[in-house]
Write an enzyme that holds these catalytic residues in place. Structure first.
Site, mmCIF file in Angstrom:
data_model
loop_
_atom_site.group_PDB
_atom_site.id
_atom_site.type_symbol
_atom_site.label_atom_id
_atom_site.label_comp_id
_atom_site.label_asym_id
_atom_site.label_seq_id
_atom_site.Cartn_x
_atom_site.Cartn_y
_atom_site.Cartn_z
ATOM 1 N N CYS A 139 0.845 -1.325 -0.066
ATOM 2 C CA CYS A 139 -0.221 -0.006 -0.082
ATOM 3 C C CYS A 139 0.787 1.325 -0.093
ATOM 4 O O CYS A 139 0.280 2.308 -0.119
ATOM 5 C CB CYS A 139 -0.904 0.096 1.169
ATOM 6 S SG CYS A 139 -1.893 -1.489 1.389
ATOM 7 N N HIS A 178 -9.316 3.499 -1.095
ATOM 8 C CA HIS A 178 -8.045 2.990 -1.128
ATOM 9 C C HIS A 178 -7.470 2.281 -1.967
ATOM 10 O O HIS A 178 -7.506 1.053 -2.023
ATOM 11 C CB HIS A 178 -7.634 2.536 0.302
ATOM 12 C CG HIS A 178 -6.417 1.974 0.806
ATOM 13 N ND1 HIS A 178 -5.189 2.652 0.062
ATOM 14 C CD2 HIS A 178 -6.057 1.028 1.530
ATOM 15 C CE1 HIS A 178 -4.437 1.864 0.670
ATOM 16 N NE2 HIS A 178 -4.593 0.867 1.412
HETATM 17 N N1 COA Z 1 -16.603 1.668 4.377
HETATM 18 C C1 COA Z 1 -18.049 2.205 4.094
HETATM 19 N N2 COA Z 1 -18.807 1.424 3.356
HETATM 20 C C2 COA Z 1 -18.345 0.259 2.451
HETATM 21 C C3 COA Z 1 -17.121 -0.187 2.973
HETATM 22 C C4 COA Z 1 -16.206 0.444 3.682
HETATM 23 N N3 COA Z 1 -14.740 0.208 3.593
HETATM 24 N N4 COA Z 1 -16.751 -1.453 2.164
HETATM 25 C C5 COA Z 1 -18.072 -1.276 1.535
HETATM 26 N N5 COA Z 1 -19.014 -0.544 1.977
HETATM 27 C C6 COA Z 1 -20.371 -0.591 1.464
HETATM 28 C C7 COA Z 1 -20.447 -0.725 0.018
HETATM 29 O O1 COA Z 1 -20.554 0.545 -0.687
HETATM 30 C C8 COA Z 1 -21.889 -1.323 -0.133
HETATM 31 O O2 COA Z 1 -23.010 -0.526 0.163
HETATM 32 P P1 COA Z 1 -24.238 -0.646 -0.747
HETATM 33 O O3 COA Z 1 -24.998 -1.763 -0.328
HETATM 34 O O4 COA Z 1 -25.069 0.699 -0.333
HETATM 35 O O5 COA Z 1 -23.904 -0.304 -2.109
HETATM 36 C C9 COA Z 1 -21.892 -2.345 1.064
HETATM 37 O O6 COA Z 1 -20.868 -1.743 2.089
HETATM 38 C C10 COA Z 1 -21.484 -3.887 0.776
HETATM 39 O O7 COA Z 1 -20.285 -3.818 -0.026
HETATM 40 P P2 COA Z 1 -19.301 -4.955 -0.121
HETATM 41 O O8 COA Z 1 -18.391 -4.561 -1.415
HETATM 42 O O9 COA Z 1 -20.547 -6.343 -0.520
HETATM 43 O O10 COA Z 1 -18.662 -4.968 1.298
HETATM 44 P P3 COA Z 1 -17.789 -6.458 1.542
HETATM 45 O O11 COA Z 1 -18.450 -6.803 2.733
HETATM 46 O O12 COA Z 1 -17.523 -7.162 0.441
HETATM 47 O O13 COA Z 1 -16.416 -5.509 1.993
HETATM 48 C C11 COA Z 1 -14.764 -4.947 3.621
HETATM 49 C C12 COA Z 1 -16.258 -5.049 3.025
HETATM 50 C C13 COA Z 1 -14.797 -4.052 4.745
HETATM 51 C C14 COA Z 1 -14.394 -6.604 3.654
HETATM 52 C C15 COA Z 1 -13.915 -4.565 2.459
HETATM 53 O O14 COA Z 1 -14.088 -3.211 2.447
HETATM 54 C C16 COA Z 1 -12.256 -4.552 2.958
HETATM 55 O O15 COA Z 1 -11.795 -5.642 2.792
HETATM 56 N N6 COA Z 1 -11.701 -3.691 3.238
HETATM 57 C C17 COA Z 1 -10.392 -3.591 3.741
HETATM 58 C C18 COA Z 1 -9.534 -3.261 2.598
HETATM 59 C C19 COA Z 1 -8.059 -3.435 2.959
HETATM 60 O O16 COA Z 1 -7.645 -4.448 3.720
HETATM 61 N N7 COA Z 1 -7.280 -2.744 2.287
HETATM 62 C C20 COA Z 1 -5.685 -2.976 2.634
HETATM 63 C C21 COA Z 1 -5.393 -2.318 4.024
HETATM 64 S S1 COA Z 1 -3.767 -2.316 4.476
#
Ligand code: COA
Length: 388
Positions: free
Chosen positions: A87, A336
């Protein structure tokens, strides 16, 4: 070493960009930066492209040449190199560009960052991201990034008594800022209750404690400070550029809720710039999870360990606070796209120091800082910038 200035910036929107390809995203950001600097593409001497995992997300490697080609610069045969530090790939691309100009090797250098993460399933994304940790000692046992930062959060809460409200306030603040940033993935404000009632991802981290999965690109052009006025009336000087490493796996660390590479890179940056913490007007930190922002504020030395939660709750890091943190909305609300994040942070500071940040402008901002983290802190890149 020569002084270096930022003369142009370019950003795409961040979010789910299903209509735009990986290469189109990067070229869009690059063209915007070239236009912003008032340059002709032919004047670019060298290019660095930050990208974490084109091979996993879009099945594309050889990113340096690809972007030079689609930017129309390959026929000039300019050197173009991909940088990778998970990242922190974008921050690293920017640091390479600064070093290249400071050394006298080249004059006009573009640093870009790009990632397209939403073309594969959530599981594949999570597994690709886990490659930023130690695959043999962490990833293979099912450890993911949310779970690694959850362990850091647990340890931090145990040691310093951080409350659920204090942690949630990081997300509330960053969504407030993101709602004022036209490129942000999430442009809506949220409340403490929304964070506290969001789905549990890795205890104690909930959905609203996490940065999202994103597509996007960013680009910055640098040149020697002495030439900057040939291109722009508002150059921003690079006052420090530093990088530090630490053990790649969390369990090998001295303390899992302190990022020692942030301490090392931050101390070097303040020494290089000849500045003190109180001189910084605003900072963009790597809030991949809410706990990461709390640790960053402390590890950069803006307060003592254990105090950042209280400061956040009191509004110290808010847009109108004493030290605004993540005015872009941070990784949490701006999004991100991992390879693009480090350069987006630079773009935000440049916009703020130029006075171009619109509804999220910090009044009188003169000196800003960025902190970009790879993995759980195995790489940290920091920069300090000053208005000229
Ligand atoms: N913050 C706010 N809303 C979020 C979100 C977040 N981080 N991630 C997803 N959403 C929302 C989406 O917009 C969607 O909204 P909608 O239903 O109104 O369209 C809903 O939540 C579901 O989205 P989805 O893509 O199905 O979520 P998910 O459960 O597959 O993924 C996480 C959620 C948190 C697991 C994913 O965002 C993630 O892995 N984040 C971390 C990424 C990471 O590790 N980056 C590197 C860091 S070092």
């Amino acid at each position: 070493m020569r002084d270096v200035a930022v003369i142009g910036i370019g950003l795409t929107n961040f979010g789910e960009m299903w209509d735009t390809s990986f290469r189109e995203l990067c070229v869009e950001a690059g063209v915007k930066a070239i236009e912003d600097a008032g340059l002709d593409g032919e004047q670019i001497d060298e290019m660095f492209v930050g990208n974490m995992s084109g091979g996993r997300f879009v099945l594309q490697e050889h990113i340096g040449a690809l972007i030079a080609d689609y930017a129309g610069l390959a026929t000039n045969h300019i050197p173009s190199t991909r940088t990778e530090a998970a990242c922190a790939s974008g921050g690293l691309a920017f640091r390479q560009a600064v070093t290249c100009v400071a050394s006298g090797m080249q004059d006009v250098v573009i640093a870009a960052g790009v990632e397209k993460m939403t073309d594969v399933s959530g599981g594949e994304t999570t597994d690709a991201l886990a490659g930023a940790a130690d695959r043999e000692w962490e990833g293979i046992y099912g450890v993911t990034f949310p779970s690694l930062y959850a362990m850091m959060a647990r340890d931090y809460i145990h040691k310093y008594g951080l409350t659920r409200e204090q942690l949630a306030q990081v997300a509330v603040k960053n969504h407030f800022n993101g709602a004022r940033n036209p490129i942000a993935q999430f442009r809506k404000e949220i409340t403490l209750d929304v964070v506290k009632n969001s789905t549990l991802v890795a205890d104690p981290l909930r959905l609203m404690d996490c940065s999202p999965v994103s597509d996007g690109a960013s680009a910055v052009i640098v040149c020697p400070l002495e030439r900057a006025h040939e291109f722009t009336d508002t150059p921003v000087k690079v006052l420090a550029s530093t990088q530090a490493t630490d053990t790649i796996s969390l369990h090998d660390r001295r303390d899992i809720s302190t990022i020692d590479a942030t301490i090392a890179a931050g101390n070097r940056a303040f020494k290089m710039a000849g500045l003190e913490r109180k001189d910084i007007d605003l900072v963009e930190v790597h809030d991949c999870f809410t706990i990461a922002e709390i640790c960053a504020i402390e590890d950069l030395g803006f307060c003592k360990k254990g105090e950042a939660g209280k400061l956040t709750e009191e509004g110290y890091t808010a847009l109108d606070g004493k030290l605004p943190v993540n005015t872009s909305g941070g990784l949490k609300a701006c999004g991100h796209p991992v390879g693009a994040t480090g350069i987006k942070q630079v773009c935000e500071i440049v916009q703020q120091l130029r006075g171009d940040a619109g509804k999220r402008q910090v009044n009188g901002a003169e000196i800003g800082m960025t902190q970009n983290v790879g993995g759980t802190g195995a790489t940290v890149v920091t920069h300090i910038f000053g208005r000229t």
